[in-house]
Structures are given as structure tokens and as C-alpha cells.
Design an enzyme around this catalytic site. Sequence first.
Site, PDB file in Angstrom:
ATOM      1  N   SER A   1       0.503  25.785  48.743  1.00  0.00           N
ATOM      2  CA  SER A   1      -0.744  25.352  49.383  1.00  0.00           C
ATOM      3  C   SER A   1      -1.145  26.131  50.626  1.00  0.00           C
ATOM      4  O   SER A   1      -2.236  25.936  51.143  1.00  0.00           O
ATOM      5  CB  SER A   1      -0.660  23.870  49.748  1.00  0.00           C
TER       6      SER A   1
ATOM      7  N   SER B   1      -3.849  23.714  48.712  1.00  0.00           N
ATOM      8  CA  SER B   1      -4.625  22.602  49.248  1.00  0.00           C
ATOM      9  C   SER B   1      -5.097  22.811  50.689  1.00  0.00           C
ATOM     10  O   SER B   1      -5.983  22.100  51.140  1.00  0.00           O
ATOM     11  CB  SER B   1      -3.780  21.327  49.194  1.00  0.00           C
TER      12      SER B   1
ATOM     13  N   LYS C   1      -4.349  20.851  59.821  1.00  0.00           N
ATOM     14  CA  LYS C   1      -4.744  20.300  58.524  1.00  0.00           C
ATOM     15  C   LYS C   1      -4.832  18.780  58.668  1.00  0.00           C
ATOM     16  O   LYS C   1      -4.119  18.196  59.502  1.00  0.00           O
ATOM     17  CB  LYS C   1      -3.693  20.702  57.493  1.00  0.00           C
TER      18      LYS C   1
END
Lengths: 107, 495, 499
Positions: free
Chosen positions: B179, B155, B80
Site C-alpha cells: 500500500s 491504499s 494517512k
Amino acid sequence: MSNPDPSAERELVHKTAALARLSIGAAEEARLGAQFARILGAFHSLSELNVEGVPETTGGPRPASAAFGRLRADEPRASLERAAALVNAPQQDGEFYVVPKTVGGPS
Amino acid sequence: MSAAPLKGVVEGAAALRAGRTSALAEAERALERLERTRGALNAVLAVDRAGALERARALDARRARGEALGELAGVPFALKANMCLSGVEANCASRVLAGYAPPYTATFVQRLLDAGANPIAIANMDEFAMGSSGENSAYGTTKNPWDVARTPGGSSSGSAALVAAGVVPFALGSDTGGSVRQPAALTNLAGYKPTYGRISRYGLIAFASSLDQVSPFARSVADVELVTRVMSGHDERDTTSLPEPAFAAEPEPAALAGLRIGVPREYFPATLDAAVRARCEAALAELERGGARLVPVSLPHSEHAIATYYVVATAEASSNLARYDGVRYGPRRDGDGSLQSMYAATRAQGFGDEVKRRILLGTYVLSSGYYDAWYRRALKVRTLLLRDFERAFERCDIVAGPTSPTAAFKLGEKTDDPVAMYLSDVLTVPASLAGLPALSLPCGFLDAGSNRLPVGLQLIGPARADARVLALGRRYQQLSSFHTELSPLAREVAA
Amino acid sequence: MSATQSTTASAATAPDPARWKGWIPVIGLEVHCQLRTRTKLFCGCEYRFGAEPNTRTCAVCTAQPGALPVLNREALAYAIRAGLALGADIAPWSKFDRKNYFYCDLPKGYQISQFDRPFCTGGGITLESGHRIRLTRIHLEEDAGKAIHDRGAHTLVDLNRAGVPLIESVTEADVRSPEEAHEYLERLKEILLHAGVSDCDMEKGSLRVDVNVSIHRPGEGWRKRVELKNLNSFRNVAAAIEHEIARQIAIYESNDPSQQVVQETRLYDAQAGVTRSMRGKEEAHDYRYFPEPDLLPVQIDAAFLAEQREKLGESPTALRERYQRELGLSAYDAGVLTASPAVSRWFEECAKLCGSPKDAANWIQNEILRGLSNEQRPAAAIAELRVTPAGLAQLIGLVQKGTLNVPGGRQVLRAMLETGKDAAVLVRELGLEQVSDTGALEQWCREALVGKDKVIADVKAGKEKAIGALVGPVMKASKGAANPQVVTEILLRLVRELP
């Protein structure tokens, strides 16, 4: 806590934005002010709970056996090369980070 | 439909060790799939092609020399964009960190590298991990491989999309309030948030320090478990990491006999999507048939979890994000020429709307006159939420319920309503606030027009019972086959 | 600053009310001390004063995103030792908090400090007069970097200092005069030096003092207080307080409504002898303290506390008492020799080796410390001398045995300080062994008597002191090596032997 008066919401956003160092224009202030009020309104149930005598959970929850931090021995580790430290800076002179002239210290 | 054409993590590493494939071939294949899906998904912010190929060649050379290979040898993966790999841009999908290449590598990334895993790309995300739909990226929205008109969740939007599209066998996300679990549910993946402190946060760019946990996505629970285990264990650079070494896997409870699964009534509210409810209830029934006992439990403070979460997380975030000031990294805006106006201009231009909203909210709840009413109160309610779980775990071994109140929603559906967006985290934030291990895994599909959309089941264990949660997840995947179904995009890629 | 007014009954020692036209100053001191750990508070960077800018930084102390702090055990140990030395209560557990504000020398946008659970509370220092300055608290925190404003059109930022451990000690508003402030600071410095926790070197910025000053009339409540900064010596602290009191009196007595004492920070300009407002408009601070989530609470268990107590050693007060009681030194000498732990350690070793604390005290005070008094840092400098306590003890021994006279000893010591050679070697090299060969001495004495009939007559008439005029020339002839007492005896004998 949430205020129905839109000018008060804007004022709150204005003050908070200054504290958070976010420059926000008038239109944005009004929009964020309204959202702010809505968010705080939605969270209002918190204030209705009885939390008398309840301890605070600060930091991440921990098992009791690991409730305290481990300490580090006072032994040096390599620092970054200066060039590696400065490489991401938007303005630097090879020795220092360079920022707009400021006097008077922190505020 | 079977997953045969796509190798998982355990399978891929075994194939490489056995010489049935090479690290280079795996890296090249992943890079090729990445390029093929790039336009459709917008899941990637940066590709480390040169680094990936170099690492793959080095690994193949080591194998040729007969050296021992790690548990994840040659397995490509994605990070990420809030994770630090020295020299590779980690901009948190924010303009404020555009171009930022960290001068160091995160501990958990280093552990994966040491085990032979090969990072090939940096995945898109909601800016600073703030969002539940992937729509808050400064670099465009990520699409769901099951239906590109819908959100992959957030997210960790890009990481989920890359695994669900079959580009990489696993990817790392970070889970602060759901997330990873929520996007896993929305993309038919296993997403695992370990016990808080299980994985070092050193090198994970902070959103909310007391909640953030590195969490992997993969198609199977066995795969997320292996990746989690490799990353876990105390790190001297993170004092909040648990003191013990990596945890050991438990065998799955074959008969499930005697296992008590707590079903909190608060996790099946009237507002829950009917199809989501039905799939989750079916999954619980399956576990019951397998020998588990379903126990009704209550987590009475759950209704306050969203408010508590958003107060605690934004307070920490307002402070964690103070460092983005245009002095040491990131682009700078000048303002009127003074230092303080440079800060205000840099931050105003650099942060997106949602980040600004949360910085303002967090600044407000900590500010003089409001601290007691909001922040301190939230810390106390956090204790009440913890106690809810402690009480529930006196009656059961694992808590189970849906991961997300709905399946993947349409892009744009909630962007104008922050409160509605926040409410999509309602089922994931309690375990975050309590620091508990929580797994989302596929439990079925619902029909949405011409598309099928995945539904996720959430298993939550007591603190440190990571092995138990994962073992039950593995067991469920022996009883079910939802996780073997591939998204339309993954089927295309694998063909 | 605490809102509780000092009630310690030391009215007898309070400053004369007439001094400030009946106004009563209320003064509190906040002292930041850098701890002398090798590495920073939360990372392994090795700090060194004067290092090239931005060469002592890492991911943690430059606030790279994702980096995390880890507490240095030694810094904690020093903070606890400082607390013990100042008689503070040590908390059984403590925690860190974030103090949020924006400035270019503060990389994270917050300082890791302590808010409501400092490591130490209470304690204090009793002044010579008996008046006690109470401490509110001592907490541990990280230093900021350095912003340099006087080089060109921009401000330059050096983060070497960012993250260096500091203890901040805060007094109650018990200080009643510039002199008390000065004395308190001297004593504080001495205590911290003896505890071995800090260099306390204002020149290098390892000790920094901020002062809060307000004045009020007897019987009324406290008025607005002003914070003074930029105080780079204890003398300047006292001078700045004196000026600030005068400034506030002038404003209150001017009866001019356009003049007000406002709660603000003022910088002291030592050259002009004035304080100046730091900014035009004072923004209210809102530091938004909250518990630091990246660090766990810290437990101070009994074993750790015992270890720190053991390492603390004697306080300067205890040392002084012992020097007077056991070694027979005067109060003055004991004071001089305990001003820094380096000096007292040096003295004790030398005294033990030469067997005479008084001789050691005299030589150290008159020769060693006087020589160092030009240096800024006697504490550090004594450790850097080329003479060791054993070396001085040997020299003292030579003088005690009469091998060397006192002026010769001084000459040897100077050479020792320059060359680092042994006293015995230098005595030979310089030819300073006292001449006890009476043959040679007699010859010089006879020569000295030639033509000195007046002196001879005076001595014969009973004025023996007159012989002193002849001792000098003999000493000169011996190049200083003669024992003057022996010379006097020989001269007197020779005169008596004359017809």
C-alpha cells in the site's frame, strides 16, 4: 471449498455475514456470493501445495533473537478522563456507554 | 526539469536550521498548495490548519531562543487517515468511523513531532487500507497528479498524491501488502516499507496486524530514510516492535563492487507490462554498470503469495474490525432495536463493499470447518514464502524487480473485478508476508497517450537490513535522475 | 470439558447410586479468578472494585483503534504460581489467541485468551475422601466489562473491569456430586488464597464459577450437558447442581417427547431455587480462535519459574500438617487457622511472640475469628483489625502471668479491638489488674461471710464446694479484678478460722 451452486454460495455468505454481524440484503447476498466464489476459486491453488510438516508462521515474522515478547512491569499509568473516554460514543449518559436493552448475555 | 523549487525533507530541515526559512512560512506554503490542488486530487480528508500554524510558531519561537531543533524541524507532512494524532479525526476513510478523533497520539507520530516535523493534513485512502487504487474511500477517489484520470495507487492514495503534487515533502502511508510501494511506483516517489517491527504500530489503526508497517513517501530515498530512522526503534507500547533502537544509516556503496543483486525470474513473468519490464531491466543494467553483480534467483512459491496474503490479511482484519460496533465510537444505526441488530445495521451501513468482502472472507477462513483448509494452510505457505527468501539471500544481498506489474491504470478499470484488483499486489505481497524491508523507487517512465507514467523498481533486503536497502537506493539515485522529475501538477504548484 | 471419563478408582467414596434413582451425574467446573495485580492484563489502568464507572479505562482497554496490548509480567507470574500451587505442568512457552464474539461489554469484539497452548496443563485437587478432581488446564485471559441491565430502558456499559487479568481453571468431569463440587471449590479457593494470586471474593466477582452438568445411566455414554451460570456462592453452586440433576432426571423419566434436555446455558435463580434457560434459541458458538498477532509468544524460562516457586510459599495442606506436627494443634484448629493465608500469618506471628501456639490458637479462634464471623471477608478483615499479632501476644502474656484473668482478658481484647490501645494501658485504664492485695481481699471476704451461716456450716461439714456461692459476691465487690482462685483460698481459710 468453492461451490458452483449459487444458492449454496448465497447460503455461505448469509451464514458468514451473520457471524460477522453484517446485515446484508438478498440482492447483496447474491452479488457477494458470486464474488466470494470467484475469489475462493482464484485462491484454490493453495490447496494443491504440499504443506505436510511445514510449521505455521503466526504473527509477524521475527528474528530468532526477538521471538518472545517483552513484559510490562505492573505499574499503573494514568487512565483517561471519563469524558475523554466517552466523547466519541454515539450514545452515553456522562457515566456509561448506552446501548439498546439487551438481556441474556453474549452470543 | 529540476526539483529546485520544491524542497525535500533533508534540504528543508537544513534550510530551517540555517535560518533561510521559517516553520511558519513552510507550513503556510504547504497549506496554500494543499488548497490549490484539493479540487483536482481529492487527496485530503482533514486539514489541521490551526494546529499546524500553532506548532510552526512554537518552533520558530524555539529557534529564536536559540534552542536545539530536531532533525525534521519545521518540515510539513501529511498523515494517512488511519494514524492517530490526539484530537484530529482519523476515520480510515470509512463511514463507520466518521467523526472519530482519537484520544491519544501514535508513537511514530509523536517521534516525528518530537523531531520538529509538522503534520498539516490527514490524507485520503482506501477504506481501512483495503484497496490498490484509492477508489475504496467513502469520501471519494484520489487522483494521480501525473494523470488525473488514473489511480495514484492504494491504499495510501492520498499520501502519495500529496507528495507527488508537491504539497508536502513527505507523507506517511501504511504498507500491508504494498500500500505504499505500489502508489510510490505509480506516482514517481520513493516509498519504503521497513522490516516488520522496525516502526511501532501503536497508533496505526490496524488492518492486518502481522503485516501492517508505517511507511513513508518522499521524492528521494535519502528523505524516506531520514523519516524512517526518526520513527524507528523499540516502543514499549508495541511488543511486536523490534527490540533494538533506531537503526543507523550506512554510507552508499560507491562502487557497488561485489554487491550481488538477485533477480527472481518469478518477478518478470510473461504477463508483465513490456514497458515496465524494459524500465526495470534498464535500471538493473545501470546498477550492473555501477559494479553490482546480477544473480538469477528463484522465489518458487511466489504464485501462492496473493492467495496466502488475502487469507492471512482478511482473517486478521475480520477480527481487527470487530470493534466497529457503534458502542464506543462512530455513528450508530439502530436496526430492529436489539443490540445484535444494532451491530449488524451499524456495520452494514458503515463499511463499504470491499471492506465487507474482506470481513466476510476473513470470517469464513477462520470459521469452524474451514480453518484448517484455509487459514492454517496459509500460515504454512507463509513459512514457505519466508524460506524462499532465506534461500535467495544465501546467493544475493538484495532482491530486485518491478514494484507493480503495470503503471498507473485508469480509474474505474478494475472496480468491478476484485480478483483483478488483488492481482495488482502480486509483486509486493511476498516481502510483506516475509516481513522484509522493501523500497520502491523511480526507474523511468512509459508513454501513455499524451502523458508519461512513472515506473517503480523494488529493492527487497533480508530482515533488518534496512540500512543496506536504503543505501543501495541512495546509490541508484546518484546514478539516475528519474526521481527529480515532477508531476505536471507539482510543476504547476512549484511555479 | 474433556471427553475422557474419570477412571480414578474411588468407587468406595462415590455417592450412593440410589440417591439419584440410579442416574450418575457428571460434573465439571470452570472457575474464573481475577488476579490481584495492580494494573490490568494488557494496559496500565489500575482496577479497583466499586470505582466510578468508566474512570479506569484507557485507549487499550476501551479498544480505541490503533491501541495495542502489552502483557503485565505480574499477571503472568500469578498465573504460573496458581499453576504451581495446583500441581500443574507449566509450558516452557505459551501464546495468546483471540476469541471472537460480539457483546457490548467486550470492546474489541474479541477477548484475548488462550486456545491451544495455555500456560498450565494438568494438576488437580484431591478431596478429603481421596477422590481426585483433575484439572484440564489453567489459562490466562482478560476480563470483559460490565453490562448493567436493570437501570432504565437501556443497557449501560462500564468498561472499568475490561482487561482485568483472569485465570480460568477447567476441571475434568471428575466431580460426582454437589458436595464434591462444594469441597473442590473450598479447597481451590484456599489454595489460590495461599498462593497469593487472587482475593477469590465471590461478592466482588473476583471468583466466578460455571458448572457443566449431565447425567447418564451406568454403562451408557454421556448425554447432553447443561452449563449453569449466575452462581454467586459455593452454596448456590451445590444447590444449583442438585436442582439441575433433579430437572434432568425428571425430563428423562417423563417419557414426554416434548421435554428434552438440550445443550444450553441456564441461569440459577437462588431465590426460586430453579435454573432457567438463558435464551430461547441456542446459537452455535463459533469463536474463530486464532493466534493473537499483536502479542508475541511468551517464554517461561527456568529463572522465571524458579522465582515463582520461591514466592509461592507453603500450601495449606503443608501448613496444616506442620501445625499439627510441630505446634501440637488439633486437626480442627489447624484447619481453621489455615483457611486463609492472612489468618495463618497472623496466627504464626502471635504464636511465636507469646510462646504458646495453643493459647494463641484459642484466643484467635474464640475471640478474634468469632468476632469477625459476621464479616463477609475474614481474610481481609483480620489484616484490617486494630489489634496486631504482637498486641494479642502481649495480652496473652498478661493472662499467662496472672496479671489478668480470662474474663478480664476478653474485656481488654474487646477494648483493644475498639480503641487500638495496648493491652497494658487498657488493663490500667479499666482497673482490671487482678487484686492480689490480701488485705483488701480479706476485707471483702469477711463482708461476704456475714449472715451466711448455712454455707459456713456446709463447708465445715466437708462440702467445700459450697464456698463457690460466696466467690461471686467477692468478685463483684472487686469489680472483677480479684483472682477467683485466691478468693476461694481466703474464704476457706476464714471459715476454718471461725469457731
